[in-house]
Motif scaffolding. Structure first.
Motif, short mmCIF file in Angstrom:
data_model
loop_
_atom_site.label_atom_id
_atom_site.label_comp_id
_atom_site.label_asym_id
_atom_site.label_seq_id
_atom_site.Cartn_x
_atom_site.Cartn_y
_atom_site.Cartn_z
N VAL A 1 0.82 -1.20 0.11
CA VAL A 1 -0.04 0.03 -0.05
C VAL A 1 0.85 1.42 -0.22
O VAL A 1 0.65 2.24 -0.64
N ARG A 2 2.17 1.40 0.86
CA ARG A 2 2.85 2.28 0.75
C ARG A 2 3.42 2.54 -0.51
O ARG A 2 3.58 3.69 -1.09
N ARG A 3 3.79 1.48 -1.28
CA ARG A 3 4.46 1.54 -2.47
C ARG A 3 3.53 2.22 -3.68
O ARG A 3 3.95 3.27 -4.38
N LEU A 4 2.16 1.73 -3.50
CA LEU A 4 1.36 2.26 -4.59
C LEU A 4 0.85 3.52 -4.31
O LEU A 4 0.60 4.36 -5.10
N GLN A 5 0.67 4.05 -2.94
CA GLN A 5 0.39 5.53 -2.75
C GLN A 5 1.49 6.37 -3.18
O GLN A 5 1.31 7.51 -3.57
N TYR A 6 2.69 5.87 -2.99
CA TYR A 6 3.95 6.65 -3.59
C TYR A 6 3.98 6.88 -4.74
O TYR A 6 4.10 8.00 -5.51
N PHE A 7 3.72 5.90 -5.88
CA PHE A 7 3.66 5.96 -7.17
C PHE A 7 2.53 6.66 -7.64
O PHE A 7 2.52 7.53 -8.63
N ASP A 8 1.43 6.43 -6.99
CA ASP A 8 0.39 7.11 -7.47
C ASP A 8 0.20 8.61 -7.24
O ASP A 8 -0.21 9.37 -8.03
N ARG A 9 0.71 8.97 -5.94
CA ARG A 9 0.63 10.23 -5.51
C ARG A 9 1.83 11.04 -6.45
O ARG A 9 1.83 12.50 -6.05
N ASN A 10 2.62 10.60 -6.94
CA ASN A 10 3.81 11.16 -7.74
C ASN A 10 3.36 11.00 -9.13
O ASN A 10 4.25 11.39 -9.94
N THR A 11 2.27 10.40 -9.46
CA THR A 11 1.98 10.49 -11.10
C THR A 11 1.18 11.69 -11.01
O THR A 11 -0.15 11.83 -10.70
N ILE A 12 1.55 12.72 -12.29
CA ILE A 12 0.81 13.85 -12.49
C ILE A 12 0.05 13.87 -13.70
O ILE A 12 0.82 13.42 -14.74
N LEU A 13 -1.01 14.38 -13.64
CA LEU A 13 -1.80 14.53 -14.96
C LEU A 13 -2.46 15.96 -14.82
O LEU A 13 -3.22 16.05 -14.13
N ALA A 14 -2.07 16.85 -15.75
CA ALA A 14 -2.61 18.22 -15.96
C ALA A 14 -2.62 18.85 -14.62
O ALA A 14 -3.60 19.37 -14.08
N GLY A 15 -1.64 18.82 -13.71
CA GLY A 15 -1.20 19.41 -12.58
C GLY A 15 -1.88 18.94 -11.43
O GLY A 15 -1.65 19.38 -10.27
N ALA A 16 -2.53 17.70 -11.63
CA ALA A 16 -3.23 16.97 -10.55
C ALA A 16 -2.52 15.57 -10.37
O ALA A 16 -2.37 14.82 -11.03
N SER A 17 -2.49 15.05 -9.18
CA SER A 17 -2.12 13.58 -8.83
C SER A 17 -3.01 12.59 -8.70
O SER A 17 -4.25 13.15 -8.12
N ARG B 1 -8.02 -2.63 -7.02
CA ARG B 1 -6.83 -1.89 -7.62
C ARG B 1 -7.51 -0.51 -8.20
O ARG B 1 -6.98 0.48 -7.71
N LEU B 2 -8.34 -0.87 -8.86
CA LEU B 2 -9.18 0.44 -9.56
C LEU B 2 -10.06 1.07 -8.82
O LEU B 2 -10.02 2.16 -8.83
N GLY B 3 -10.85 0.50 -8.06
CA GLY B 3 -11.66 1.12 -7.14
C GLY B 3 -10.98 1.81 -6.25
O GLY B 3 -11.83 2.73 -5.54
N ASN B 4 -9.78 1.60 -5.72
CA ASN B 4 -9.09 2.42 -4.81
C ASN B 4 -8.21 3.30 -5.38
O ASN B 4 -7.46 3.84 -4.50
N THR B 5 -8.25 3.63 -6.51
CA THR B 5 -7.50 4.63 -7.20
C THR B 5 -8.36 5.70 -7.65
O THR B 5 -9.40 5.63 -8.08
N SER B 6 -7.82 6.95 -7.21
CA SER B 6 -8.63 8.13 -7.66
C SER B 6 -7.60 9.05 -8.30
O SER B 6 -6.45 9.39 -8.29
N TYR B 7 -8.58 10.04 -8.97
CA TYR B 7 -7.87 11.25 -9.73
C TYR B 7 -8.64 12.46 -9.57
O TYR B 7 -9.89 12.40 -9.85
N ARG B 8 -8.30 13.65 -8.98
CA ARG B 8 -9.15 15.02 -8.71
C ARG B 8 -10.43 14.33 -7.84
O ARG B 8 -11.46 14.95 -8.05
N GLY B 9 -10.24 13.58 -6.89
CA GLY B 9 -11.16 13.21 -5.99
C GLY B 9 -12.17 12.02 -6.53
O GLY B 9 -13.33 11.94 -5.75
N LEU B 10 -12.09 11.59 -7.70
CA LEU B 10 -12.91 10.93 -8.42
C LEU B 10 -12.43 9.57 -8.56
O LEU B 10 -11.29 9.36 -8.93
#
Length: 378
Positions: free
Chosen positions: A59-75, A132-141
Motif C-alpha cells: 500500500v505504501r508503494r502504490l501510494q508513493y507511485f500514484d501520488r507522484n503521478t501527475i496529469l494536468a497538474g493533479a496527482s 486496484r482500480l476502485g481504490n485509485t482516484s484522480y481529482r477526488g474521483l
C-alpha cells in the motif's frame, strides 16, 4: 460484450462545441533515491514480521507511485486497505501450497483441489481488478471496474485450464510423462486468450460513471507472439552454432556438449526475460491503450520496443551487479519511462470533464470501492 452508451444530452450541451483536442502528458515526480528509502524500510519490516508487513508495504508503494503521478497538474491517489491486501496474500499462499501438494495426499483430493482452483481463480482475478482500480482516484474521483463474474469466467478459465492441465496429467500418470504434452496445442490459442484478458481489463474500466470503449481485433495479438517466437528460435540456433564451433575447436565432445548447454540456457533466459517479455509488453501496451477511450478522452501509447528492451537489460545487469540494491531505481526508471510514452488526448478541458463526471457520479461513487474485492498480486 460490454458496449459504450452515448453521453447524456446535458453533457453535450455543457461541452464547448469549439473545444479543440488537447494532448496531455503524464509525468512522475518521484526519484530512485527517495523510493530506495521506502523500499529498504518496507523490506526490513517485512522480514522482521515474517512477511505480514508486506501488505502495508505494498500500500505504501502504490501510494508513493500514484501520488507522484501527475496529469494536468493533479496527482492520482490510492486508498486501499492493507488488511484486504494481507487477506489476498494469505489466500494466494494457500492456493500455491494446495496446487503443489494436493496430489501428495490422494488423487481425489488433488482433483477436488484443482477444480476448486479453477472455480476460484476467475472470481479472485475480477476482485483484484475491482480492488486496484476502485481504490485509485484522480481529482477526488474514483476509478472503477464493472466486469461481471460471468465475463471473468469466460476470460480466465481457458488460460487457467491450459496452465494447470500438464501438471494434472503428469500427477495422474507419473509413469507416462509424455501425457503432459497433450495440452500443448492449446498454447496455439494463447494469443487469443491474452487478447481476451486485455479486453476484459480495458473494456470495463470506469471513470466515475463513464465506461471505457475498447476496440481491438483479437487476431492482432498473433503477430506479437510470432515475432517473439522467431526471436527466440533465431537466438537459440545462433547460440548452438557458436557453442558448437567453440567445442569443435577445443576437440572435446564433452566440452562441446557442456558449452552448448550453457549457451542455450543463457541465451534462452536472456531472450525470454529481457527481449521477448519487454517486446510483448511494449506491443500489447501500445495496441491496448491506443484503442482505449472514454467520452472525450483518448489514450495513446508510443513505447519504443528497442529502447525499452535496452532499458530492461541495463536494469537487470545493474540489479545483479549490486546484489539487488539497484532494484528500486530500476522500478522507478521503468515506471517513469512508460509514463513518458503514454499520452492523454482530451476534447476541451479535463478539469471541467472530471468535475462534470463527479457531479453525475454523486456521493455513491465516492465510496463505491470500499471493501470491493481483495488483492492477489505481489
Amino acid at each position: 460484450m460490454h458496449t459504450l452508451i452515448d453521453p447524456p444530452a446535458d453533457f453535450a450541451k455543457e461541452a464547448p462545441a469549439s473545444a479543440a483536442p488537447r494532448t496531455l502528458a503524464l509525468s512522475f515526480t518521484g526519484d530512485g533515491r527517495e523510493y530506495f528509502r521506502i523500499w529498504v524500510v518496507n523490506l526490513f519490516l517485512t522480514l522482521a514480521t515474517f512477511g505480514i508487513y508486506s501488505a502495508w508495504a505494498k500500500v505504501r508503494r502504490l501510494q508513493y507511485f500514484d501520488r507522484n503521478t501527475i496529469l494536468a497538474g493533479a496527482s492520482f491517489d490510492f486508498h486501499g486497505n492493507p488488511k484486504a491486501v494481507l487477506v489476498g496474500r494469505m489466500l494466494s499462499v494457500l492456493l500455491l501450497v494446495a496446487y503443489h501438494y494436493a496430489f501428495g495426499f490422494s488423487t481425489t483430493f488433488g482433483l477436488v483441489t484443482i477444480a476448486g482452483l479453477l472455480l476460484a481463480f476467475p472470481y479472485l482475478m475480477r476482485g483484484a481488478l475491482r480492488f486496484r482500480l476502485g481504490n485509485t482516484s484522480y481529482r477526488g474521483l474514483r476509478l472503477g471496474f464493472d466486469g461481471t463474474v460471468g465475463q471473468a469466467y469466460l476470460t480466465w478459465l481457458p488460460p487457467a485450464f491450459t496452465f494447470l492441465a500438464p501438471g494434472v496429467l503428469l500427477a495422474l500418470n507419473p509413469g507416462q510423462p509424455w501425457l503432459a504434452a497433450l495440452p500443448l496445442p492449446f498454447y496455439l490459442l494463447w494469443p487469443l486468450m491474452h487478447a481476451r484478458i486485455r479486453r476484459f481489463q480495458h473494456a470495463h474500466l470506469l471513470f466515475g460513471d463513464q465506461h471505457a470503449r475498447y476496440e481491438v481485433k483479437a487476431r492482432r495479438f498473433y503477430r506479437f507472439y510470432l515475432v517473439s517466437g522467431a526471436l527466440i528460435l533465431a537466438s537459440v540456433v545462433s547460440a548452438v552454432f557458436v557453442a558448437g564451433i567453440v567445442g569443435a575447436v577445443t576437440g572435446s565432445g564433452r566440452i562441446a556438449v557442456m558449452l552448448i548447454g550453457l549457451a542455450v540456457t543463457a541465451v534462452a533466459t536472456y531472450v525470454v526475460y529481457l527481449l521477448m517479455g519487454p517486446y510483448l509488453v511494449v506491443r500489447v501496451s501500445n495496441l491496448a491503450w491506443s484503442h482505449t477511450s472514454f467520452p472525450g478522452i483518448r489514450f495513446r501509447s508510443t513505447l519504443p520496443a528497442y529502447d525499452f528492451m535496452s532499458l530492461q537489460t541495463k536494469n537487470a545487469l545493474l540489479t545483479v551487479l549490486t546484489l539487488g540494491l539497484y532494484r528500486p531505481f530500476a522500478v522507478v526508471s521503468v515506471y517513469r519511462y512508460r509514463l513518458a510514452h503514454l499520452h492523454v488526448e482530451v476534447d476541451g478541458d479535463i478539469e471541467a470533464a472530471a468535475a462534470h463526471v463527479a457531479t453525475r457520479a454523486g456521493a455513491a461513487g465516492d465510496g463505491a470501492a470500499d471493501g470491493f474485492g481483495i488483492d492477489l498480486s505481489w
